[in-house]
Design a protein around this motif. Sequence first.
Motif, PDB file in Angstrom:
ATOM      1  N   GLU A 852      -0.926 -15.860   3.361  1.00  0.00           N
ATOM      2  CA  GLU A 852       0.186 -15.144   4.217  1.00  0.00           C
ATOM      3  C   GLU A 852       0.816 -14.530   3.059  1.00  0.00           C
ATOM      4  OE1 GLU A 852       2.389 -17.300   6.890  1.00  0.00           O
ATOM      5  OE2 GLU A 852       0.961 -17.917   8.162  1.00  0.00           O
ATOM      6  N   GLY A 853       1.513 -13.258   3.451  1.00  0.00           N
ATOM      7  CA  GLY A 853       2.290 -12.505   2.689  1.00  0.00           C
ATOM      8  C   GLY A 853       2.126 -12.053   1.260  1.00  0.00           C
ATOM      9  N   GLU A 854       2.757 -12.901   0.188  1.00  0.00           N
ATOM     10  CA  GLU A 854       2.706 -12.447  -1.031  1.00  0.00           C
ATOM     11  C   GLU A 854       1.287 -12.976  -1.729  1.00  0.00           C
ATOM     12  OE1 GLU A 854       6.077 -13.731  -3.307  1.00  0.00           O
ATOM     13  OE2 GLU A 854       7.349 -12.327  -2.531  1.00  0.00           O
ATOM     14  N   GLU A 855       0.784 -14.236  -1.129  1.00  0.00           N
ATOM     15  CA  GLU A 855      -0.285 -14.599  -1.561  1.00  0.00           C
ATOM     16  C   GLU A 855      -1.488 -13.693  -1.262  1.00  0.00           C
ATOM     17  OE1 GLU A 855      -0.277 -19.449  -1.326  1.00  0.00           O
ATOM     18  OE2 GLU A 855      -0.176 -18.626   0.754  1.00  0.00           O
ATOM     19  N   PRO A 961     -19.496   5.082   6.661  1.00  0.00           N
ATOM     20  CA  PRO A 961     -18.013   5.143   6.474  1.00  0.00           C
ATOM     21  C   PRO A 961     -17.145   4.397   7.734  1.00  0.00           C
ATOM     22  CG  PRO A 961     -19.033   7.302   7.404  1.00  0.00           C
ATOM     23  CD  PRO A 961     -19.993   6.316   6.885  1.00  0.00           C
ATOM     24  N   TYR A 962     -17.708   4.233   8.901  1.00  0.00           N
ATOM     25  CA  TYR A 962     -16.999   3.679   9.967  1.00  0.00           C
ATOM     26  C   TYR A 962     -16.813   2.161   9.614  1.00  0.00           C
ATOM     27  CZ  TYR A 962     -17.527   7.857  12.546  1.00  0.00           C
ATOM     28  OH  TYR A 962     -17.349   9.273  13.356  1.00  0.00           O
ATOM     29  N   VAL A 963     -17.957   1.541   9.585  1.00  0.00           N
ATOM     30  CA  VAL A 963     -17.909  -0.045   9.335  1.00  0.00           C
ATOM     31  C   VAL A 963     -17.043  -0.431   8.117  1.00  0.00           C
ATOM     32  CG1 VAL A 963     -20.097  -0.233   8.139  1.00  0.00           C
ATOM     33  CG2 VAL A 963     -19.025  -2.176   9.591  1.00  0.00           C
ATOM     34  N   THR A 964     -17.132   0.635   6.997  1.00  0.00           N
ATOM     35  CA  THR A 964     -16.352   0.023   5.839  1.00  0.00           C
ATOM     36  C   THR A 964     -14.770   0.551   6.093  1.00  0.00           C
ATOM     37  OG1 THR A 964     -17.029   2.145   5.015  1.00  0.00           O
ATOM     38  CG2 THR A 964     -18.322   0.362   4.323  1.00  0.00           C
ATOM     39  N   GLU A 965     -14.548   1.331   6.583  1.00  0.00           N
ATOM     40  CA  GLU A 965     -13.204   1.666   7.169  1.00  0.00           C
ATOM     41  C   GLU A 965     -12.825   0.605   8.047  1.00  0.00           C
ATOM     42  OE1 GLU A 965      -9.884   3.096   6.344  1.00  0.00           O
ATOM     43  OE2 GLU A 965     -11.134   5.060   6.248  1.00  0.00           O
ATOM     44  N   GLN A 966     -13.417   0.158   8.954  1.00  0.00           N
ATOM     45  CA  GLN A 966     -12.774  -0.850   9.722  1.00  0.00           C
ATOM     46  C   GLN A 966     -12.734  -2.069   9.280  1.00  0.00           C
ATOM     47  OE1 GLN A 966     -11.988  -0.507  12.914  1.00  0.00           O
ATOM     48  NE2 GLN A 966     -12.104  -2.496  13.838  1.00  0.00           N
ATOM     49  N   LEU A 967     -13.800  -2.608   8.447  1.00  0.00           N
ATOM     50  CA  LEU A 967     -13.345  -3.766   7.807  1.00  0.00           C
ATOM     51  C   LEU A 967     -12.581  -3.944   6.478  1.00  0.00           C
ATOM     52  CD1 LEU A 967     -17.336  -4.855   7.418  1.00  0.00           C
ATOM     53  CD2 LEU A 967     -15.635  -5.550   8.896  1.00  0.00           C
ATOM     54  N   TRP A 968     -12.466  -2.701   6.069  1.00  0.00           N
ATOM     55  CA  TRP A 968     -11.409  -2.624   4.570  1.00  0.00           C
ATOM     56  C   TRP A 968     -10.016  -3.267   5.203  1.00  0.00           C
ATOM     57  CZ3 TRP A 968      -7.894   1.007   2.869  1.00  0.00           C
ATOM     58  CH2 TRP A 968      -7.411   0.788   1.411  1.00  0.00           C
ATOM     59  N   HIS A 969      -9.610  -2.695   6.412  1.00  0.00           N
ATOM     60  CA  HIS A 969      -8.218  -2.686   6.515  1.00  0.00           C
ATOM     61  C   HIS A 969      -7.977  -4.412   6.822  1.00  0.00           C
ATOM     62  CE1 HIS A 969      -7.058   1.219   7.255  1.00  0.00           C
ATOM     63  NE2 HIS A 969      -8.351   1.406   7.250  1.00  0.00           N
ATOM     64  N   HIS A 970      -8.883  -5.221   6.901  1.00  0.00           N
ATOM     65  CA  HIS A 970      -8.753  -6.506   7.074  1.00  0.00           C
ATOM     66  C   HIS A 970      -8.613  -7.475   5.702  1.00  0.00           C
ATOM     67  CE1 HIS A 970      -9.059  -6.619  11.413  1.00  0.00           C
ATOM     68  NE2 HIS A 970      -9.799  -5.671  11.073  1.00  0.00           N
ATOM     69  N   LEU A 971      -8.913  -6.739   4.616  1.00  0.00           N
ATOM     70  CA  LEU A 971      -8.848  -7.512   3.379  1.00  0.00           C
ATOM     71  C   LEU A 971      -7.457  -7.126   2.893  1.00  0.00           C
ATOM     72  CD1 LEU A 971     -11.992  -6.149   1.860  1.00  0.00           C
ATOM     73  CD2 LEU A 971     -11.618  -8.329   2.765  1.00  0.00           C
ATOM     74  N   PRO A 972      -6.980  -7.890   1.895  1.00  0.00           N
ATOM     75  CA  PRO A 972      -5.709  -7.562   1.239  1.00  0.00           C
ATOM     76  C   PRO A 972      -5.663  -6.469   0.351  1.00  0.00           C
ATOM     77  CG  PRO A 972      -6.612  -9.938   0.829  1.00  0.00           C
ATOM     78  CD  PRO A 972      -7.594  -9.276   1.476  1.00  0.00           C
ATOM     79  N   ARG A 973      -4.370  -5.805   0.461  1.00  0.00           N
ATOM     80  CA  ARG A 973      -4.492  -4.588  -0.125  1.00  0.00           C
ATOM     81  C   ARG A 973      -2.911  -4.235  -0.328  1.00  0.00           C
ATOM     82  NH1 ARG A 973      -3.449  -1.115   4.026  1.00  0.00           N
ATOM     83  NH2 ARG A 973      -4.569  -1.500   5.905  1.00  0.00           N
TER      84      ARG A 973
END
Length: 1169
Positions: A852-855, A961-973
């Motif tokens: 979570e959070g900072e990790e 572009p669609y599936v990568t955009e959808q998935l990328w938002h679930h990765l830490p950033r």
Amino acid sequence: MMSLAITFDGGTSRIQSVEGPLLLANYQSKLGRSEASLHNEKQTGELRPFRTLKIFEDPPQATMNGCVPNQTKSGPAVIDPAAAVRADRKHKTPAPTIVGKARWTWADQRLLLSQRTEWNDNAFREHARPSQQSDPPTTTKELSARASSSIAPPKFVTADVSRVSVPPRRQRRREAVVFGVRPAQCRDATEVEERAAESTANEQYDALNKSSGLTGSYDPSLFESEIYSWWEKAGCFDPDAKQSADSARSAGREPYVLPMPPPNVTGRLHMGHAIFVALQDVLARFHRMRGRPVLWTPGTDHAGIATQLQVEKALQSEGKRRGTDVEIANASDEEKEKLVGRTEFLEKVWEYKEEGGAITSQLRSLGASADWTRERFTMDPALSVGVTEAFNRLHEKGLIYRGTYMVNWSPGLMTAVSDLEVEYTDEEGKLYFFKYLVANDDGSPSEEFLPVATTRPETIFGDTAVCVNPNDERYTHLIGKRALVPMSDNGESGSMRSIPIIADEYVDMEFGTGALKITPGHDPNDYDIGKRFDLDILNVMNKDATMNAACGSRYEGLDRFDARTKLWGDMEEAGLVIKVEPHTQRVPRSQRGGEIIEPMVSKQWFVKTEGMGAKALEAVKGGEIEIVPKRFEKVWYGWLNDIRDWCISRQLWWGHRIPVWYVGDTDDEYIVARNEDEARTKATEAGHPADVNLRQEDDVLDTWFSSGLWPFATVGWPQDEDSSDPNTDLARFYPGTCLETGYDILFFWVARMVMLGIELTDKSPFSVIYLHGLVRAADGSKMSKTKGNVVDPLDTVAEYGADSLRYSLVTGVTPGQDIPLNMEKIAANKAFANKLWNACKFVTGNALKDLEGEELEALAVNGPIGMEELEGLALPERYIISKCHELVGSVTKDIESYQLGAAGSKIYEFLWDQYADWYIEISKTRLYEGFGGGGEDAKTAQRVLVYILDTSMRLLHPYMPYVTEQLWHHLPRQSRLDGGVAGVNSLMLADWPQMDDAPLATDAEAVATFEVFQALTRSIRNARAEYNVEQGKKISATVVASGHLKDAIESELKSLVMLAKLDPDQVAVVEAGSDEANSASEGDAVQLVVQDGVEAYLPLSGMVDAEKERQRLERQSAKLSKEIEKLAGRLNSPGFADKAPPAIVDKARVELAELEDQASKVQASLAAL
């Protein structure tokens, strides 16, 4: 602003009532339609986006709001609750549509609400759309003034909604109420209003996507339209979305400009559009991520012939047709009812144009990241100014002239057409052989004749010579004499017209009779011969392809094909017919109308192309323009070296009217000007009275003329030509970078853009011409409705998603190569997207589930892993990062050099073969304590899993572009991205993994070592399969290696145990030459030689139950023996070997050999036991 109340039935989710004295316009035809049929129309793009109904108080207001009067009804409207709502695409649940007094904005297709509707109905005539104004004009004068100025895009206006009842089911669904606000995401009407007023486009998608988690399987229909709407609203397609113009300049990043080939404004999406969207979007997204300001200019073409043809068909269905002013003035009252004048006709064309326009929505569905705020239409006021200016400048340079030459004439369309609008088909016809009587000195017919063959007897009336080859001994004695044109005496005993017998090596002595009739007025090759010999040019047909007076009273007025039949019959009676033979010929047909094109000499407007063509040729030869693939340079040179003057006039009404005014009542004197006022000024300066009659040319310009200005007219030419402001679009985005299009229009559009660009701006309009092939059916044949092999891109997107279609079109092919498209490939690429989806689910739902959070934020990818970090990692991590960095360099290089297919395929192979099949599996030995993981190993694996997946999605984003955009938002950033668009967290604006040309860190030794580990694993897996080891059974193994390879394998023993399904208590890695190695080799084991210095021994006792395996092999041996005996007996039978076809006998012998080989292997296995 008035209030509007729409109430929904909670049980059926349908409109129950609408309060207010309103009229329903534009969708009258939809009333009474089923949800299924409306759903289908939405899928095919035939309906407007954002499920909205246009409602107006009366027909005049409807007209000025983008509807036409015949689409409205008088009196209060009754909205059918069962038909006024359309089905939700996925869940079949309708969502409410809120409308008020509305006007439609063509520029962005949002519904704007306003009470001011006192507009007049001259908008269509003035080429201005009041609905493009945020503050509508109230008078004709104001409207006209705005028509001549640049029209600014409208501002969004929020709705005044007093109350809304929202369906209780399927909360948080996707349909628009006002400007993309979704009622199902709101608790009540107040929140609808609040959200409509907020600029929260980013948070709506970003927060909702991330908070919803990554669940279920890959279903593109659930997110593709949402993502695109978010991109567009957030301004992600703007050239300065990633960084400001000043930042880009200071970083030395030049704009990357892609002029989109404008599709027909009334067209429908087909695979030709899909391929250019897929390729151009790869380029746009790639260069945007690399930090270049990307302008992909979208727009539509007015498609003069295609659009006018549809309107004329509609008029014909009503029993009407176009009529000139003269025709209408001279017609009776009854006839006038059937004639439509130019002004009324153009109004109808504008209406038809505005009813269409679905093509831009359909392009959006494919993910086109074009800057729609800069969308252009070839007949927009600003572009029309450019067309007029171009014509005037070219005329001033002496490059435009009026002359009489051979053109392609379309009798059905009643206009000249370009070569592009002519399609040649091989059709069965006839070759007519007849006698051309040789004339005596006094002009009377002699007994001698020339046998001549033709496919078009009706053109005999236009013959002005008979030509033979000077080397043809059969006719050399006739050269210089004269021949008599058959039936030129009108079938009476009068004198016939005589023509010369000439000689030219152009004539093929082997074709027909070796004697060729020359008809300069109706054949392009004959026209050239006629010019060489200064022959008369006779036109024997009217514009509608009926025969004219030159043919004589017997044939005048007959259709050309009826005249052919009658003439041949008359010639037969006169004894002039020799024979008729079947003959396959190439027939030119109108692409639009389908009728046979008639070559005809006509007075038209032309552009001199020799000098312009030479400049375009030199631009490629000198390296100013690069053609990809290079082999098309030869085609370019060949066409430009043999270029002919370009006929630019069309006898149409829809299009840019030629800016020429004739002085007086004749066509003898004309003035070229930018408008009528300038023409009158020039006329008075030439000595004509101020009130002299000026009449504008009726013809319009070839559509390709306006399209040829596209790269510079769309960015402000000529308006900003003299501006010193470096921030104008013309200064920043011209010349363009890449013109990507199909090779089939290399001449007709691309070459003309280059010629016009160089001539009018002194610059090549782009530096790269990228040519793609044609999309064909799976068997390589041309897609055709008659064959039933057309693949509809809209249906494909609905079933498989846009990403799968895009990826299938782009990968596996090289530039300029035709693309065979089959559904299996598209389905396989959907499976690839699902593989990526599952990989991301594993990373986010398993590897990172307790963080979570900072990790989590600490795992965000903010740049490439450097050598220092790389060297501190274990072998699999060093391997996968090195392979990933090699991939980044390779993909970057490929896309920069326009090898888009190769680059896309490499990403696929890496993600599927390396990341998913190898590293994700190995990471489990780090993540899970049951495999010996946990602690720092787990943290390292989390870091690498996220890093590789994030990097891979950045690489894949231009393609999918669609599936990568959808998935990328679930990765830490990181929480925000720095950029020109404030805080937009979009993958399309993230950095490319390699922002400059410096190579990323790699470890070649780690790659080589891990490849040995992979080979070892594969060898053990293959042995298990060969010996039919049960799937879940763990086996023993002794691995023999030395030096660093032994250490590497030993350090990853737990990974080998898991991947090869080994018994961890029965596995050993021993030094080559040691006693343990010798002992393993002497035992009853399978030896696997991986490479020099690396072997593995698998004890047979651990892999198979010897007795069970013996029984299985004995059963297999017995079965094979019976089959061998039966087949051998058949082959030895004389009745079979002597009587059966040789192919059958050979096949049986091959089968016998295969059975005997299998039996031999089974016996060897039994012996080994």
